[in-house]
Scaffold this motif. Structure first.
Motif, short mmCIF file in Angstrom:
data_model
loop_
_atom_site.label_atom_id
_atom_site.label_comp_id
_atom_site.label_asym_id
_atom_site.label_seq_id
_atom_site.Cartn_x
_atom_site.Cartn_y
_atom_site.Cartn_z
N LEU A 1 -4.20 -68.77 -37.58
CA LEU A 1 -4.14 -69.24 -36.21
C LEU A 1 -4.82 -70.59 -36.08
CD1 LEU A 1 -4.99 -65.88 -34.40
CD2 LEU A 1 -2.74 -66.82 -34.93
N ASP A 2 -4.08 -71.58 -35.58
CA ASP A 2 -4.63 -72.93 -35.46
C ASP A 2 -4.99 -73.30 -34.03
OD1 ASP A 2 -2.11 -73.03 -34.45
OD2 ASP A 2 -1.36 -74.59 -35.80
N ARG A 3 -4.84 -72.38 -33.08
CA ARG A 3 -5.25 -72.61 -31.70
C ARG A 3 -5.57 -71.28 -31.06
NH1 ARG A 3 -0.42 -73.83 -27.54
NH2 ARG A 3 -1.91 -72.70 -26.23
N VAL B 1 0.80 -65.58 -28.47
CA VAL B 1 0.52 -64.14 -28.41
C VAL B 1 0.84 -63.56 -29.78
CG1 VAL B 1 1.02 -61.96 -27.28
CG2 VAL B 1 1.10 -64.09 -25.96
N ILE B 2 -0.17 -62.99 -30.43
CA ILE B 2 0.01 -62.43 -31.77
C ILE B 2 -0.10 -60.90 -31.68
CG2 ILE B 2 -0.79 -62.45 -34.15
CD1 ILE B 2 0.22 -65.15 -33.10
N LEU B 3 0.91 -60.24 -32.18
CA LEU B 3 0.95 -58.77 -32.21
C LEU B 3 0.49 -58.31 -33.58
CD1 LEU B 3 4.48 -58.47 -30.56
CD2 LEU B 3 2.26 -58.36 -29.41
N ALA B 4 -0.74 -57.82 -33.67
CA ALA B 4 -1.34 -57.40 -34.95
C ALA B 4 -1.30 -55.88 -35.04
CB ALA B 4 -2.77 -57.91 -35.06
N ILE B 5 -0.47 -55.35 -35.93
CA ILE B 5 -0.23 -53.91 -36.03
C ILE B 5 -0.83 -53.38 -37.33
CG2 ILE B 5 1.51 -52.10 -36.14
CD1 ILE B 5 3.36 -53.90 -34.54
N ASP B 6 -1.74 -52.44 -37.17
CA ASP B 6 -2.29 -51.71 -38.32
C ASP B 6 -1.27 -50.66 -38.74
OD1 ASP B 6 -3.65 -50.08 -40.07
OD2 ASP B 6 -5.09 -49.34 -38.60
#
Length: 437
Positions: A327-329, A234-239
Motif C-alpha cells: 500500500l502506497d497511500r 479499499v482493500i479487502l483482506a481475507i484470512d
C-alpha cells in the motif's frame, strides 16, 4: 444393466419356508415340494424380467447449470425415456461429488408418451469443481417381482463459485432502499469535502456553506454544495486459513467472508472508490492491485473464486506485513478473520495495530450463533453444562479481543453470517460520511 429381486419377490420366496416345514413334519417324503416352491418363484421372477422393459431401450439425460453460487440452490433435471415397452413409472436417482449435495435421494415419476422428467435440487456446499457423477433409473416388471436398472455417467461439471447472483440482488436491494430514503443522494452531495456545485441557499441549510462573493455577484444568497470524496483505496483482506475453513451457518466462514467482500466491492466500485483484494493463510495467496469502475467487478469476482480452503495456520505477521508493504497511500483495510486461542489473537492484534498506524482498519467479526445458543440453552446433564462453560469462555475471549481492537481505533463490524454483507456495507458508508479515510 442390473437385475435384482424386489421386496415382493423376497417375501414370496420366504413364504414357502413355513409351508415346506409343515410338509416335512406331516409327510417327510414330500420334502421336494419345498424345492418346487423355490423353482416356481424363480420362474415367476424370470418371466417378470422377460416381460419388463429392456434397459438397452432406456436413455437417461441430465440437464444442469454450468455454474452455481455457493450456498445458492440450483435445479437439475433428469429425463428418462424408453422406446418400447415403457413401464408405467420409473424411480430416478442422481449422485454428485462432495461439493454438490443432491436432494431428494430418489424420485418416482410416471412416464407419459414414453418419457418422464425428475427435478432435483443441487445444494453447492463448497467452491470448486462440482460434478454430477452418476444417474440411475430403475423400474419393476409387470408382476412387481424384479427390478431392472439402468446406470449412466453423465460426467456433468458444475463450477461452484462465490454467490455473485446473491451479491448483486442484495446490492440492488440496498441501493433501492437507500434511494427511497435519500441515502444515495446524500452520499453524492451534502456531507463531503469535495466542492460539487453552487445552489441557491434555502432555509435549513448550514449558513457556513454560504459563498459570500458569489452571493454578492448574483444578488442572492448562494451556498456551496459538497460531495463525498471518491477514489478512496479499499482493500479487502481475507484470512483463508484453517479456522476460516470451519463451517458456520451451513457454509465455510471464508465463503461468508467472500460473499460479504464481493457485496462491498460491488457497492464501492459503483460509488467511485478503488478496490483491491488480498488473501492469505500461512503466506499470501491472492493479491491484486487497486482497480476502479463497475467494469472491474468481474476481475474481483474471478480473484475471489481463486481463494481456496486451507488447512494451514494463518501467519498474521507475514500476511499483514506483506499487505502493508503493497500500500502506497492511506487506505481502508477490511480484515476478515477469526481466532480461537489467545496466542493467535495476540499476534493478530499486534499486526492489526501496526497496520492502523497508517491505514483505517475495518475489522469484521462473525457473530457465532451456535456458541450463543449453547450458552442460553437450559442444561439437562453434565455435558450440557460443560459445553455452556466452554462456549461462554470462547465468547468472553472474543469480546475481550474486540474491545481491545476498539480501544486501538479499529472500526468493528459484528453480525451473524447471514447479515454480514449489509452490516459491512453500512459500516463502509458510515466511514465515507464521516470521512475517516
Amino acid at each position: 444393466m442390473t437385475l435384482y429381486p424386489t421386496r415382493r419377490a423376497i417375501l414370496l420366496t420366504a413364504a414357502g419356508a413355513p409351508l415346506a416345514l409343515a410338509m416335512a413334519v406331516a409327510a417327510p417324503q414330500l420334502w421336494v415340494a419345498a424345492g418346487a416352491w423355490v423353482v416356481m418363484a424363480a420362474g415367476l421372477m424370470l418371466a417378470d424380467a422377460l416381460l419388463s422393459a429392456k434397459p438397452a431401450a432406456a436413455t437417461l439425460a441430465v440437464s444442469a447449470p454450468r455454474t452455481a453460487g455457493v450456498g445458492r440452490p440450483e435445479a437439475a433435471e433428469v429425463t428418462a425415456a424408453s422406446e418400447g415397452g415403457a413401464p408405467q413409472q420409473v424411480e430416478v436417482a442422481l449422485g454428485g461429488n462432495d461439493r454438490l449435495a443432491v436432494s431428494p435421494v430418489r424420485q418416482v415419476v410416471r412416464l407419459a408418451s414414453g418419457s418422464a422428467r425428475a427435478t432435483f435440487e443441487l445444494a453447492p456446499g463448497r467452491r470448486g469443481e462440482g460434478r454430477l457423477e452418476r444417474v440411475w433409473a430403475r423400474w419393476q416388471g409387470p408382476l412387481g417381482l424384479v427390478w431392472r436398472q439402468r446406470e449412466a455417467a453423465p460426467a456433468r461439471e458444475v463450477l461452484v463459485t462465490p454467490d455473485v447472483q446473491g451479491v448483486k440482488e442484495e446490492a440492488l436491494r440496498l441501493f433501492a432502499r437507500d434511494a427511497a430514503f435519500g441515502m444515495k443522494a446524500q452520499l453524492e452531495t451534502g456531507e463531503g469535502s469535495d466542492f460539487h456545485a453552487l445552489k441557491e441557499f434555502q432555509t435549513g441549510m448550514d449558513t457556513r456553506a454560504i459563498d459570500w462573493k458569489q452571493s454578492a455577484r448574483h444578488a442572492r444568497l448562494v451556498a456551496r454544495e459538497f460531495r463525498t470524496e471518491r477514489n478512496h483505496h479499499v482493500i479487502l483482506a481475507i484470512d483463508s486459513g484453517r479456522l476460516m475453513s470451519a463451517p458456520l451457518a451451513g457454509l465455510a466462514r471464508v465463503d461468508h467472508a467472500i460473499n460479504a467482500a464481493l457485496l462491498l466491492a460491488f457497492v464501492g466500485l459503483k460509488l467511485g472508490d478503488r478496490l483491491g483484494l488480498f488473501a492469505f493463510d500461512s503466506r499470501p495467496r491472492v493479491a491484486s492491485g487497486v482497480t476502479a469502475g463497475a467494469q472491474a467487478f468481474p476481475l474481483i469476482q474471478r480473484l475471489a473464486a481463486e481463494i481456496d480452503y486451507s488447512a494451514e495456520e494463518t501467519n498474521f505477521t507475514l500476511g499483514l506485513t506483506t499487505l502493508a508493504g503493497r500500500l502506497d497511500r492511506r487506505a481502508l483495510v477490511v480484515v476478515f478473520t477469526d481466532f480461537a486461542d489467545p496466542t493467535s489473537a495476540e499476534l493478530m492484534v499486534e499486526n492489526v495495530q501496526r497496520l492502523m498506524r497508517t491505514h483505517l482498519v475495518l475489522f469484521v467479526v462473525f457473530r457465532d450463533q451456535e456458541l450463543e445458543d449453547l450458552v442460553r440453552a437450559e442444561p439437562k446433564d453434565a455435558d450440557d453444562v460443560s459445553r455452556a462453560v466452554v462456549a461462554q469462555a470462547l465468547l468472553r475471549q472474543r469480546d475481550a479481543v474486540v474491545g481491545r481492537l476498539k480501544r486501538l481505533g479499529a472500526q468493528i463490524v459484528e453480525a451473524p453470517a447471514g447479515e454480514l454483507g449489509p452490516a459491512l456495507v453500512g459500516a463502509y458508508l458510515d466511514t465515507k460520511r464521516r470521512e475517516l479515510v
